[in-house]
Design a protein around this motif. Sequence first.
Motif, short mmCIF file in Angstrom:
data_model
loop_
_atom_site.label_atom_id
_atom_site.label_comp_id
_atom_site.label_asym_id
_atom_site.label_seq_id
_atom_site.Cartn_x
_atom_site.Cartn_y
_atom_site.Cartn_z
N ASN A 284 30.58 61.73 31.14
CA ASN A 284 30.18 62.46 32.34
C ASN A 284 31.15 63.62 32.59
OD1 ASN A 284 29.17 63.30 34.76
ND2 ASN A 284 29.67 61.43 35.88
N LEU A 285 30.62 64.83 32.65
CA LEU A 285 31.44 66.03 32.80
C LEU A 285 31.46 66.56 34.24
CD1 LEU A 285 30.15 67.92 29.62
CD2 LEU A 285 32.09 66.34 29.81
N ALA A 286 30.80 65.86 35.17
CA ALA A 286 30.73 66.35 36.55
C ALA A 286 32.13 66.49 37.14
CB ALA A 286 29.90 65.40 37.39
N GLY A 287 32.39 67.65 37.72
CA GLY A 287 33.67 67.89 38.39
C GLY A 287 34.79 68.36 37.48
N ARG A 288 34.55 68.47 36.20
CA ARG A 288 35.62 68.91 35.29
C ARG A 288 35.70 70.44 35.29
NH1 ARG A 288 35.53 64.85 30.02
NH2 ARG A 288 35.17 62.92 31.19
N ASN A 289 36.89 70.95 35.48
CA ASN A 289 37.08 72.39 35.67
C ASN A 289 36.59 73.21 34.49
OD1 ASN A 289 38.22 72.06 38.19
ND2 ASN A 289 40.32 71.93 37.40
N GLN A 290 36.78 72.71 33.27
CA GLN A 290 36.41 73.49 32.09
C GLN A 290 34.89 73.68 31.96
OE1 GLN A 290 37.85 70.47 32.20
NE2 GLN A 290 37.78 69.42 30.22
N TYR A 291 34.12 72.94 32.76
CA TYR A 291 32.66 73.08 32.71
C TYR A 291 32.12 73.68 34.01
CZ TYR A 291 33.09 70.13 28.61
OH TYR A 291 33.43 69.63 27.38
N SER A 292 32.97 74.29 34.79
CA SER A 292 32.56 74.80 36.10
C SER A 292 31.54 75.92 35.99
CB SER A 292 33.78 75.26 36.89
OG SER A 292 34.48 76.29 36.19
N GLU A 293 31.68 76.78 34.97
CA GLU A 293 30.73 77.89 34.80
C GLU A 293 29.33 77.36 34.48
OE1 GLU A 293 30.12 81.92 32.06
OE2 GLU A 293 32.10 80.97 32.20
N ALA A 294 29.27 76.40 33.55
CA ALA A 294 27.98 75.80 33.22
C ALA A 294 27.41 75.07 34.43
CB ALA A 294 28.13 74.84 32.04
N ALA A 295 28.26 74.37 35.17
CA ALA A 295 27.79 73.64 36.34
C ALA A 295 27.23 74.58 37.39
CB ALA A 295 28.93 72.81 36.92
N ALA A 296 27.86 75.73 37.58
CA ALA A 296 27.39 76.69 38.57
C ALA A 296 26.00 77.21 38.21
CB ALA A 296 28.37 77.85 38.69
N HIS A 297 25.79 77.49 36.92
CA HIS A 297 24.47 77.95 36.48
C HIS A 297 23.43 76.85 36.66
CE1 HIS A 297 21.31 79.80 34.11
NE2 HIS A 297 21.27 78.71 33.34
#
Length: 410
Positions: A368-381
Amino acid sequence: MDLLAKEGVFFENAFTNQPLCAPARACLLTGQYATTHGVWRNGPLLKAQDNTLAHCFKKAGYRTGYVGKWHLYDKDPGYVPPQHRAGFADYWVASNVLEFTSHPYEGTLYDGSGKEVRFSGVYRVDFVTEKLIEFLEQDGNSPFFAMISYLEPHQQNDLNRMVGPEGYAKKYRNPYVPPDLLALTGDWFEQLPDYYGSIARIDECLGRIISALKKKGVFENTIIVFLSDHGCHFHTRVGEYKRSCHDSSIRIPFVMRGPGFNRRLAVKELVGIVDLAPTLLEAAGLPQVPGTMQGKSLVPLVDRKAVNWENEIFVQISESLISRAVRTEQWKYCVATPDRKGHEAPSSDTYAEYQMYDLFADPWELNNLAGRNQYSEAAAHLKERLIAKMAEAGEKVPEILPSKFNTSWA
């Protein structure tokens, strides 16, 4: 099933838009999302409307018949009055909540007038199949729209287990185990043999239905659809069998064969259960798909003429959580309410990021990658896409907060 997939169209990436029995069935029949048709959890009534699949076919002169589990009436686990059958008017042998009125080898369904139709000593899948064939053998000249809804491979609730036909569990006592199950605890070790056994019997009964259509002389002129309302993750995710965003819960088999679909084609684009109703209506040549349907016809995909197909699936989840998810080719992004229970309301004004998976790197959804900073750009999209899908489905635009959950298990 293999024959239908080989000769017809196999939708490799098909998904339910609500991984729960009653809501998914209503999505299928109406072409609408659960918050639109109102059956957002198990229990609510599918309110009378004139634009279900069966209504549309009935108005076009088709005989309409239904056999098996209904689960869209709110007053009785057995008999369903005619006005609450969503357009299935000419033949009816069903039970509202079949797992409550029957067991794998005995039980009761109800005919159109409410008379009990009992069975004993025969496997439930076989009996339900016999009743569909009975409908097919009637009135050879009229076009028909028929739906058969098996309970299996769903668990028998009061036994808390799947039940295959006698002897079949032994055939699958050392079964293939999907990697997402193998990596997690659950009850798959005990349940898979019967689960696979019941699927095998459904496959055999599908062969009986095909034989009946051939005997009637209408097989080549009949569109056959095989699909499921949801998947099963065997208590590996949310402590039960479904109601989660994981592919083991939302990904479903989906095959079509018949006029317009005999393509020997595998479609890789993402499609949803809400897309079935407009697809069947267009494929059958009915004059107009009702504007109330929110799904999209898959005929352009099958014809390979679809332009800018939106390769995203929107999922609404209830009972376990009040939750929403978007599934793309690469990503799964899920939000949920951190402080409300899943049966309290159909939706929320506020959600928090809950689960996120990179399906290219992690197809079994174990990290689960939710909340991980390195995936913040993908999460925002993905957040933008989810909000857009919610608005498209008629939901209020919510506030989505950063992850608030302990999601190390998810």
